[in-house]
Design an enzyme around this catalytic site. Sequence first.
Site, short mmCIF file in Angstrom:
data_model
loop_
_atom_site.label_atom_id
_atom_site.label_comp_id
_atom_site.label_asym_id
_atom_site.label_seq_id
_atom_site.Cartn_x
_atom_site.Cartn_y
_atom_site.Cartn_z
N LYS A 187 0.87 -1.17 0.00
CA LYS A 187 0.00 0.00 0.00
C LYS A 187 0.91 1.23 0.00
CE LYS A 187 -1.66 2.76 2.91
NZ LYS A 187 -1.44 4.01 2.14
N GLU A 262 10.63 1.63 9.99
CA GLU A 262 11.61 2.68 9.74
C GLU A 262 10.86 3.99 9.99
OE1 GLU A 262 13.29 5.47 8.45
OE2 GLU A 262 13.30 4.76 6.37
N LEU A 263 11.09 4.56 11.17
CA LEU A 263 10.23 5.65 11.64
C LEU A 263 10.98 6.99 11.65
CD1 LEU A 263 8.56 3.57 14.50
CD2 LEU A 263 7.82 3.84 12.14
N CYS A 296 13.74 11.14 6.52
CA CYS A 296 13.85 10.75 7.94
C CYS A 296 15.26 10.96 8.46
CB CYS A 296 13.48 9.28 8.11
SG CYS A 296 11.84 8.92 7.54
N GLU A 397 10.61 16.43 14.59
CA GLU A 397 11.13 16.33 13.23
C GLU A 397 10.44 17.40 12.38
OE1 GLU A 397 10.13 12.55 11.47
OE2 GLU A 397 12.10 12.40 10.55
#
Length: 493
Positions: A187, A262-263, A296, A397
């Site tokens: 997705k 993977e944040l 990121c 962030e």
Amino acid sequence: MLAERSTPVLENDELGLLRDTAFIDGAWVTGEHRFDVTNPADGSLVGTVPSLGAAEATLAVDAAARAQPAWARLTGQARGAVLRRWAALMLENKDALARLMTAEQGKPLAEAAGEVAYAASFLEWFAEEARRVNGALLTPHATDRRLVVRKEPVGVVAAVTPWNFPLAMITRKAGPALAAGCTFVLKPSELTPLSALALARLAELAGVPAGVFNVVMGDAVAIGEVLTGDKRVRKFTFTGSTAVGKMLAARCMNTVKRVSLELGGNAPFIVFDDADLEAAVEGALASKFRNAGQTCVCANRLLIQSGIYDAFAARLAERVAAFVVGPGLAGRTDQGPLIDARAVAKAQAHVEDAVSRGGRILTGGAQLTDDAHAGGTFFAPTVIADVPASALLCREETFGPVAGLVRFETEEEVIALANDTDAGLAAYVFTRDLGRSWRVPEALAYGMVGLNTGLISTEVAPFGGVKESGIGREGSSFGMDDYLDIKLTCLGV
Ligand code: SIN
């Protein structure tokens, strides 16, 4: 009301890369409802795609579950050959893929072309790794036993990928998954589904069998519920925000799926007095302003030692002020639009917060709304000096082109400052002192450290974080492990 499509994104689309259908079980499927994909540079229509939901996501999982045993039975070499053809097709169609990506995501065309090559490199890398999935014969614990360890594909993999790297974040997951013998349900972000569908078209042309790679998009919540809830999905992999990652991972625990995350990051970019000034500025430009600050691993807090602070601030501001900001498809552009109005609002809020705490804007500081940027989500590349560590720029962030500079005095102080966050993805250090080059990276609680470089991403190296920045590693030989289960056979002989 639909936005108007100004010019066709792909002039000669002989391969049919611009799709308006999803891809399930090797077939191109439509749905009852559709949604628009627009260009953040001017709001124009790029394409429309089906808005699918739980039913279609379940069909995609059905297809992946059916296709998996036969795909896994192929040799690693055979799966690798398919991945290599897929990578080659990506490179042959680099210009078209880059145009499509720039149109839906906004990044300058040269950066988009760079991402196509980066994305293809993961397929090439894992095509090679496919033939090196080796087990072990262990020294047994008893004379009448033999211990055989095999590595087996985990099975059906579901992936949810972000808009900031519309191709590379897919191939960095699909490459190892398919190489290992897993099948894949993707997705992609609803903001950038066209790149994902073009990739699916190339997979079809490369001979990826029906059901091995499926793409569904639309109702993110409904699809997410299937991908995290269906027990046939044995592994879930996600790149995106920490908040969403935590929620999806929690759902995966109901069926005890393997999870890779993977944040978000909050990367410190540390420049010591003894650094090479030009190299540090170059590193900051690459790390902070790549993809308009929407990565990121972007430098989020620039921590500069007091002896080099003024020179660094002046030189960085001078270079940033010279950026050409404009539509990614229009000639030379250093920075395109941000992905949407929310991203602009966040950058603006971080600037205002920094200024309210004593920050001094050296360049930029606001959305660009003049005629050349009308209708787009452009934010001026910004440098702010004298930012305190308590500012939002240092605590959240930013995901935008805003560089906040914080002054520090000692090595101990900056290590404490850098580690004072729940994130732990990437960090950067600039120094020419040999001892410090070892000491500081070792002291930083991060999954990746760039020493005297602002660019750390490559298919060859493990990508991933510690603390709340994620679980698992992508790329490199380590990247296969997340898609393989270890099976022991204990033989009585
Ligand atoms: C990311 O922003 O998640 C990926 C960046 C990269 O691969 O360099």
